[in-house]
Design an enzyme around this catalytic site. Structure first.
Site, short mmCIF file in Angstrom:
data_model
loop_
_atom_site.label_atom_id
_atom_site.label_comp_id
_atom_site.label_asym_id
_atom_site.label_seq_id
_atom_site.Cartn_x
_atom_site.Cartn_y
_atom_site.Cartn_z
CB CYS A 31 -0.92 0.01 1.22
SG CYS A 31 -1.77 -1.55 1.48
CD GLU A 75 -2.29 7.58 8.69
OE1 GLU A 75 -1.67 8.13 7.77
OE2 GLU A 75 -3.37 6.98 8.52
CG PHE A 120 -0.46 -5.93 3.98
CD1 PHE A 120 -1.15 -5.03 4.78
CD2 PHE A 120 -1.16 -7.00 3.44
CE1 PHE A 120 -2.51 -5.20 5.03
CE2 PHE A 120 -2.53 -7.17 3.67
CZ PHE A 120 -3.20 -6.26 4.47
CG HIS A 126 -6.09 1.04 0.13
ND1 HIS A 126 -5.03 1.46 -0.64
CD2 HIS A 126 -5.54 0.58 1.29
CE1 HIS A 126 -3.91 1.26 0.01
NE2 HIS A 126 -4.20 0.72 1.19
CG HIS A 146 -2.29 4.58 4.71
ND1 HIS A 146 -2.09 4.48 3.35
CD2 HIS A 146 -2.43 3.30 5.16
CE1 HIS A 146 -2.12 3.21 2.98
NE2 HIS A 146 -2.33 2.47 4.06
CE LYS A 203 -5.24 4.59 1.24
NZ LYS A 203 -4.36 5.73 1.61
#
Length: 415
Positions: free
Chosen positions: A164, A314, A400, A341, A303, A336
């Site tokens: 990501c 975050e 990830f 995403h 994010h 997003k």
């Protein structure tokens, strides 16, 4: 010698529009690009929604013969690169030494649709039916390779694959290469096209995706009722160029890239560190390199995936990196909530949002925000864009594998 780095071109194909201008207009308006899955029959799937690119016809764009030899992921990347090159003016004859033009474009998953289609074909009709283009269509460096061929870019060229955070790292590594003189300009970004049954099933199995079937509330970053991200697709490419090279040719400059942080949590293959040490350090590195002064007006494109763990960690990371007061004063949002995403494309699209927010003095909203979460207690620009004085922007992405990226930008100015 170090060089200042300008963003001089932007191209995007996203669930909000098939150009950068359409995408930005939709972001400012708070439009939702999420809808029912149409790219395959999702009957029986727990997940019913996705953020699909609409109205992009690869055969119409590239011609039937070329399109058949390009995975959809690469098609989206190439279309975005075409727009970015034209927007920058570097497509003009003699605008740049092609040996000084590079390509850093990645994908988190690569040509997975081609791969799965070919596997199904070979299972049904035998291994001899494999396409001679299978390998060249599925490997994740082919967006960079095809873009380099298309635009005769003979400088430093590589893909980035960090899930990501892919295109955020692509932009960051391109920034470093241009800053330190390895290229005059680099096409940087990413693409993804993975709205297919196998990928949706896999992400569902690891409990990453929302099972909310309502497109208007499925993605709600930082909201107490969030329950997973929405899979998106798209491509976004930016032109990063040496400032003096851009000025010498009279290029329009959207914003300046000033800092980059790249860290890893070293914690878990899918879950972010709940103590947020890795993302905090990435932010600290970008802020320090860029000389960011949050009190002068700071936008953070988070994010913000709409997962329980990401959004809370975050938020903590921003506080740890900037200090409680500066984090609370910053304008934060997650685009997003509108694009879903886009995995490999998402970082570049969010750097684009930062650059255009700085240009226009407008922070795009986090839509679908209704119920505050005590663990997410910053100003997330809920449900409507906000005009404000901005000098600095940060874009953060987590992937990830524990990958963290932060890009720092400054509003364009001569000195």
């Amino acid at each position: 010698m170090e060089h200042r780095v300008a963003i001089t071109g932007i191209g995007a194909v996203t669930p909000l529009g098939n150009t950068a201008a359409e995408t930005w207009e939709a972001m400012r308006a708070g439009r939702c690009g999420i809808g029912p899955i149409t790219r395959f029959d999702a009957e029986g799937f727990a997940v019913q929604v996705a953020a699909e690119v609409k109205g992009f016809d690869g055969e119409a764009y590239f011609g039937r013969r070329e399109a058949r030899h390009l995975d959809r992921c690469v098609q989206l990347a190439m279309a975005a690169s075409d727009e970015a090159m034209a927007d920058s003016g570097l497509d003009a004859e003699g605008a740049i030494d092609r040996e000084r033009l590079g390509v850093y474009v990645g994908s988190g998953i690569g040509g997975v649709e081609t791969y799965t289609d070919q596997v199904h074909l070979m299972e049904k009709k035998g291994l001899r039916r494999a396409s001679p283009y299978l390998v060249a269509m599925m490997i994740p460096n082919m967006a960079s390779g095809n873009i380099a061929i298309r635009h005769k870019a003979q400088g430093p060229t590589l893909p980035v694959v960090t899930a990501c955070a892919t295109s955020a790292h692509a932009v960051g590594e391109a920034f470093r290469a241009v800053k330190h003189g390895y290229a005059d300009a680099i096409l940087a970004g990413g693409a993804e096209a993975a709205i297919i049954p196998e990928v949706i099933a896999g992400f569902t199995a690891c409990r990453a995706l929302t099972t909310n079937p309502d497109p208007q509330t499925a993605c709600r970053p930082f909201d107490a009722d969030r329950d997973g991200f929405v899979m998106g697709e798209g491509g976004c490419v930016l032109v990063l160029e040496q400032w003096e090279h851009a000025v010498a040719r009279g290029a329009r400059i959207y914003a300046e890239v000033v800092g980059y942080g790249n860290t890893d949590d070293a914690h878990h293959i899918t879950s972010p560190d709940p103590e947020a040490a890795g993302i905090a350090r990435a932010v600290e590195l970008a802020v320090a390199e860029g000389g960011v002064r949050p009190e002068e007006g700071l936008y953070i494109n988070a994010h913000g995936t709409s997962t329980k763990l990401n959004d809370s960690s975050e938020t903590l990371g921003f506080k740890r990196a900037l200090g409680e007061d500066a984090a609370r004063a910053a304008h934060v949002s997650s685009t997003k909530s509108m694009t879903g995403h886009m995995i490999g494309a998402t970082g570049a699209a969010e750097v684009m949002a930062c650059a255009l927010a700085l240009r226009d003095g407008v922070v795009p909203p986090t839509i679908n925000y209704r119920t505050p979460d005590p663990a997410c207690d910053l100003d997330y620009t809920p449900n409507g864009a906000r005009a404000c004085e901005l000098t600095w922007a940060l874009s953060t992405n987590l992937g990830f594998g524990g990958h963290n990226a932060c890009i720092a930008l400054r509003a364009a100015k001569e000195a």
